[in-house]
Design an enzyme around this catalytic site. Structure first.
Site, PDB file in Angstrom:
ATOM      1  N   CYS A  11      11.566   7.811 -13.442  1.00  0.00           N
ATOM      2  CA  CYS A  11      12.230   8.310 -14.155  1.00  0.00           C
ATOM      3  C   CYS A  11      12.230   7.925 -15.756  1.00  0.00           C
ATOM      4  O   CYS A  11      11.929   9.081 -16.708  1.00  0.00           O
ATOM      5  CB  CYS A  11      13.752   8.428 -13.866  1.00  0.00           C
ATOM      6  SG  CYS A  11      14.896   9.258 -14.928  1.00  0.00           S
ATOM      7  N   CYS A  28      22.347   9.907 -34.498  1.00  0.00           N
ATOM      8  CA  CYS A  28      21.827   9.340 -33.120  1.00  0.00           C
ATOM      9  C   CYS A  28      20.821   8.510 -33.209  1.00  0.00           C
ATOM     10  O   CYS A  28      20.181   8.303 -32.085  1.00  0.00           O
ATOM     11  CB  CYS A  28      21.644  10.651 -32.108  1.00  0.00           C
ATOM     12  SG  CYS A  28      20.562  11.806 -32.916  1.00  0.00           S
TER      13      CYS A  28
END
Ligand code: SAH
Length: 388
Positions: free
Chosen positions: A13, A339
Site C-alpha cells: 500500500c 501540511c
C-alpha cells in the site's frame, strides 16, 4: 514480509510508512523533523498527538476489480501500479466504512453487478467512496460506475440499508473515462440528501462527494483551536482566510472577528464555503474565487487594512506574490498552517527576513502511522511601523 507488522499489506500500500513504529516514537520523530527544519527561526512546543491514533480517516476509498481467478476484489492500488491489493480492514480507516465496503462486495453476486475491468473497460462498479461525519454519525456511500444505470437499483439500496441502517445517503457517480481519477462529473442521488454534515468547533459543514474536508476530524478540531488561540482575536479584526477551501477556518473564526475575507482557487470549494457560511448564519464573511497570491497583490495595491492573515496553503506552500503582499500590508499577525514543513521553512525564511518574528510554533499529528505532519506557526510584525 515482516510478521510482526500491524498491517499485512503495508508494504504494498505504501500509505503508512511508519506502521511498525510505536506511536510515542512516531510523535518524537515528527517533532524532531520539524524542529530541525524550524531551528533557525523558533522553538517548538510539544507536538499535539492523538489519544487514540487508529481508525481516524473519515474518508475511505476502495477500488473494485477482478483477481487472477476473475473473482471480484476490493482494496487499494499497489503503490505505483494499477494492481489491486485486497483490503477488508485498515488500521487508519473508519471501521464502519470498511465494513460497508465488504458488504457491498458481498452483495454484487446476487444483484449480478459486474465489477469494472481496467484492461477491457468491461463491467460496472469501479470504486466505492465512503465519507463519514464524525460528530453527526452521518454516512455517505458513493458508488462510482462506468455507466449511469445500476440494475436493480431500488432493491440494491434496500439490501444495503438493511445491512447498514446507519447509511444516510447513497450517490451514484458516473466515471466512464479511462483515467486514474476516482470521481467523474455526473452524479445522481439514489438515497437521502446527497451530502452529509459534520460539526467542527461548534459549526456545521456540508460535505458533498467531491468537497475537500480534512480527513482526521479529531485532530482538525485541535489544529483549528490552536490556530485560533494563536490568532488571539478580540472581535474587531479584519481577518484574511487564505487557501480557505470550504471556509472552515474562517467560519470558525468569524465569531471572534470583525470581518473575514476568504480566498480560494477551487470554484466548487468556494460554492461550498458560501453555503457553509449561510448554514451557520455567518454574516461577516465574504469568499472570493481567485489565486491567493493574485488576490493579495490586489489587496496590497488598494492599501487594504488587514489585522490577521490565516493561511493554509497546499503542500507546495505559498508564493512570493502572496508573501510579498503580506509584508506590504504588514498585518499584526500571521498564522500559518502547513501540511509540509519543508515549504513552511522556505516561506518562513522569507517572512522572517521581511519584518516578521515567530512567536509560537507547534506540530500537530493529523496523520498517525504516515510520515506526514501538520504545523501551526504564529508570527508577529516587528518591522518598521506601516504608515497609516
Ligand atoms: N483551509 C482549508 C483548506 C486547506 S487545503 C481547510 O482547512 O479545510 C489548501 C487549499 O488551497 C485547497 O482548498 C486548494 O484548492 C487551495 N489552493 C491551492 N492553490 C491555491 C492558490 N494558488 N490560491 C488559492 N487557493 C489555492
Amino acid at each position: 514480509m515482516d510478521k510482526k507488522s500491524l498491517c499485512p499489506v503495508a508494504k504494498k500500500c505504501g500509505g503508512c510508512k511508519w506502521i511498525n513504529m510505536e506511536y510515542e516514537k512516531q510523535l518524537e520523530e515528527k517533532e524532531k523533523w520539524v524542529k530541525s527544519l524550524l531551528k533557525p527561526f523558533c522553538k517548538l512546543e510539544r507536538i499535539i498527538g492523538m489519544e487514540n491514533p487508529t481508525h481516524y480517516r473519515n474518508k475511505v476509498h476502495a477500488v473494485f476489480g477482478l483477481d487472477r481467478f476473475h473473482k471480484p476484489v476490493s482494496g487499494i492500488y499497489e503503490e505505483g501500479t494499477h494492481r489491486i491489493v485486497p483490503v477488508d480492514s485498515c488500521l487508519i480507516e473508519n471501521q464502519k466504512a470498511d465494513e460497508i465496503i465488504v458488504s457491498i462486495r458481498n452483495l454484487l453476486k446476487s444483484f449480478k453487478i459486474k465489477v469494472y475491468d481496467e484492461d477491457t473497460g468491461y463491467g460496472l462498479l469501479r470504486h466505492v467512496l465512503i465519507r463519514t461525519g464524525h460528530a453527526t454519525g452521518q454516512i455517505m456511500v458513493v458508488l462510482v460506475l462506468s455507466s449511469p444505470i445500476l440494475p436493480g437499483k431500488n432493491n440494491f439500496v434496500k439490501a444495503l440499508l438493511k445491512l447498514h441502517p446507519e447509511i444516510t445517503t447513497i450517490v451514484v457517480n458516473v466515471n466512464n473515462k479511462r483515467t486514474s481519477m476516482v470521481l467523474g462529473d455526473k452524479e445522481q442521488v439514489i438515497y437521502g440528501k446527497g451530502y452529509i454534515e459534520d460539526v467542527l468547533c461548534g459549526k456545521t459543514f456540508r460535505i458533498s462527494p467531491k468537497s475537500f474536508y480534512q480527513v482526521n476530524p479529531v485532530q482538525t478540531e485541535k489544529l483549528y483551536n490552536k490556530a485560533l488561540e494563536f490568532a488571539g482575536l478580540t472581535g474587531k479584526e479584519t481577518v484574511v482566510d487564505a487557501y480557505c477551501g470550504t471556509g472552515t477556518i474562517g467560519i470558525i473564526a468569524s465569531d471572534k472577528a470583525g470581518q473575514v475575507i476568504g480566498v480560494e482557487l477551487n470554484g466548487d470549494a468556494v460554492r461550498d464555503a458560501r453555503d457553509n457560511a449561510k448554514r451557520n448564519n455567518v454574516k461577516n464573511i465574504q469568499f472570493y474565487q481567485n489565486d491567493a497570491g493574485k488576490f493579495l497583490v490586489g489587496m496590497a495595491e488598494q492599501d487594504a487594512k488587514v489585522d490577521v492573515v490565516l493561511m493554509d496553503p497546499p503542500r507546495s506552500g505559498s508564493d512570493e506574490a502572496f508573501l510579498g503582499s503580506v509584508v506590504k500590508m504588514a498585518p499584526k499577525k500571521v498564522v500559518y498552517i502547513s501540511c509540509n514543513p519543508e515549504t513552511l521553512a522556505r516561506d518562513l525564511k522569507y517572512l522572517t527576513k521581511h519584518g516578521y518574528k515567530i512567536e509560537r510554533a507547534v506540530a500537530c499529528d493529523m496523520f498517525p502511522f504516515t510520515n506526514h505532519v501538520e504545523c501551526v506557526i504564529m508570527m508577529q510584525y516587528c518591522g518598521k511601523e506601516k504608515k497609516k
